[in-house]
Design an enzyme around this catalytic site. Structure first.
Site, PDB file in Angstrom:
ATOM      1  N   HIS A 103       7.419   8.096  19.234  1.00  0.00           N
ATOM      2  CA  HIS A 103       6.668   9.059  20.045  1.00  0.00           C
ATOM      3  C   HIS A 103       6.454   8.519  21.450  1.00  0.00           C
ATOM      4  O   HIS A 103       6.424   7.308  21.661  1.00  0.00           O
ATOM      5  CB  HIS A 103       5.321   9.385  19.394  1.00  0.00           C
ATOM      6  CG  HIS A 103       4.484   8.185  19.102  1.00  0.00           C
ATOM      7  ND1 HIS A 103       4.685   7.406  17.997  1.00  0.00           N
ATOM      8  CD2 HIS A 103       3.452   7.628  19.770  1.00  0.00           C
ATOM      9  CE1 HIS A 103       3.800   6.414  17.989  1.00  0.00           C
ATOM     10  NE2 HIS A 103       3.050   6.525  19.067  1.00  0.00           N
ATOM     11  N   HIS A 105       3.830   8.900  24.757  1.00  0.00           N
ATOM     12  CA  HIS A 105       2.520   9.348  25.231  1.00  0.00           C
ATOM     13  C   HIS A 105       2.687   9.898  26.651  1.00  0.00           C
ATOM     14  O   HIS A 105       3.315   9.248  27.493  1.00  0.00           O
ATOM     15  CB  HIS A 105       1.540   8.175  25.319  1.00  0.00           C
ATOM     16  CG  HIS A 105       1.259   7.491  24.016  1.00  0.00           C
ATOM     17  ND1 HIS A 105       0.110   7.702  23.304  1.00  0.00           N
ATOM     18  CD2 HIS A 105       1.970   6.574  23.300  1.00  0.00           C
ATOM     19  CE1 HIS A 105       0.114   6.942  22.218  1.00  0.00           C
ATOM     20  NE2 HIS A 105       1.230   6.243  22.183  1.00  0.00           N
TER      21      HIS A 105
HETATM   22  P1  5GP Z   1       0.803   4.452  18.903  1.00  0.00           P
HETATM   23  O1  5GP Z   1      -0.316   3.489  18.803  1.00  0.00           O
HETATM   24  O2  5GP Z   1       1.610   4.393  17.632  1.00  0.00           O
HETATM   25  O3  5GP Z   1       1.633   4.323  20.137  1.00  0.00           O
HETATM   26  O4  5GP Z   1       0.152   5.865  19.049  1.00  0.00           O
HETATM   27  C1  5GP Z   1      -0.243   6.658  17.995  1.00  0.00           C
HETATM   28  C2  5GP Z   1      -1.116   7.728  18.599  1.00  0.00           C
HETATM   29  O5  5GP Z   1      -1.285   8.711  17.622  1.00  0.00           O
HETATM   30  C3  5GP Z   1      -2.493   7.235  19.025  1.00  0.00           C
HETATM   31  O6  5GP Z   1      -2.690   7.485  20.393  1.00  0.00           O
HETATM   32  C4  5GP Z   1      -3.430   8.027  18.136  1.00  0.00           C
HETATM   33  O7  5GP Z   1      -4.594   8.436  18.818  1.00  0.00           O
HETATM   34  C5  5GP Z   1      -2.603   9.211  17.707  1.00  0.00           C
HETATM   35  N1  5GP Z   1      -2.911   9.722  16.393  1.00  0.00           N
HETATM   36  C6  5GP Z   1      -3.157   9.021  15.259  1.00  0.00           C
HETATM   37  N2  5GP Z   1      -3.378   9.848  14.220  1.00  0.00           N
HETATM   38  C7  5GP Z   1      -3.244  11.099  14.705  1.00  0.00           C
HETATM   39  C8  5GP Z   1      -3.353  12.398  14.094  1.00  0.00           C
HETATM   40  O8  5GP Z   1      -3.627  12.558  12.918  1.00  0.00           O
HETATM   41  N3  5GP Z   1      -3.146  13.471  14.906  1.00  0.00           N
HETATM   42  C9  5GP Z   1      -2.851  13.334  16.241  1.00  0.00           C
HETATM   43  N4  5GP Z   1      -2.665  14.460  16.937  1.00  0.00           N
HETATM   44  N5  5GP Z   1      -2.748  12.137  16.841  1.00  0.00           N
HETATM   45  C10 5GP Z   1      -2.945  11.033  16.081  1.00  0.00           C
END
Ligand code: 5GP
Length: 141
Positions: A103, A105
């Site tokens: 993903h 951001h």
């Molecule tokens: P990472 O840390 O893997 O780069 O980002 C994961 C992102 O997913 C985080 O910014 C977190 O806030 C978001 N996130 C985690 N669980 C959920 C969810 O259930 N729904 C949504 N919409 N975002 C989520």
């Protein structure tokens, strides 16, 4: 590297098993609001085809998802009345990744905005819904 595990939260969002505030969807990608936004309008863009992150992704998928990242970034800047944006992307736990489905951001920003810590507090769903509506309305094409 660890194998991709399809049993992750973003796969559940893709399947509609858990709700999300959607912004954009096409054959290859989905964009929705991050539930723990670092800034107002923080959204995520994911490919439908699963990989853990950038390191194991198929380049064809990367090309598809980056086109969607650009589309959503433009809409997030316009819809949120921002001046620019950051694109962030984390690969593996050591680098801060917490959800193991690729993903990107999108963080719309104005001069002087402060960015909250990564994976902080949950936002109010009414606020997320309002921001999703603003960004959706600014999607072009
Ligand atoms: P990472 O840390 O893997 O780069 O980002 C994961 C992102 O997913 C985080 O910014 C977190 O806030 C978001 N996130 C985690 N669980 C959920 C969810 O259930 N729904 C949504 N919409 N975002 C989520």
């Amino acid at each position: 590297m660890t194998q991709y595990d399809p049993n992750n939260i973003f796969t559940k969002i893709l399947k509609g098993e858990i709700p999300s505030h959607k912004i954009f969807e096409d054959d290859h990608t989905l964009a929705f609001m991050d539930v723990m936004p670092m800034v107002d309008g923080h959204c995520l863009v994911i490919p439908k085809r699963g990989s853990r992150n950038l390191l194991d992704a198929d380049p064809t998928v990367l090309a598809q998802v980056m086109a969607a990242v650009q589309k959503v970034a433009r809409a997030a800047v316009k819809g949120m009345g921002a001046e620019g944006c950051q694109i962030r992307q984390y690969n593996e736990q050591a680098a801060g990744q917490t959800v193991f489905h690729l993903h990107f951001h999108v963080l719309p920003l104005r001069t002087g905005d402060s960015v909250k810590p990564h994976v902080g507090g949950m936002a109010d769903h009414a606020v997320l819904a309002r921001h999703a509506e603003l960004i959706r309305a600014a999607i072009e094409g």
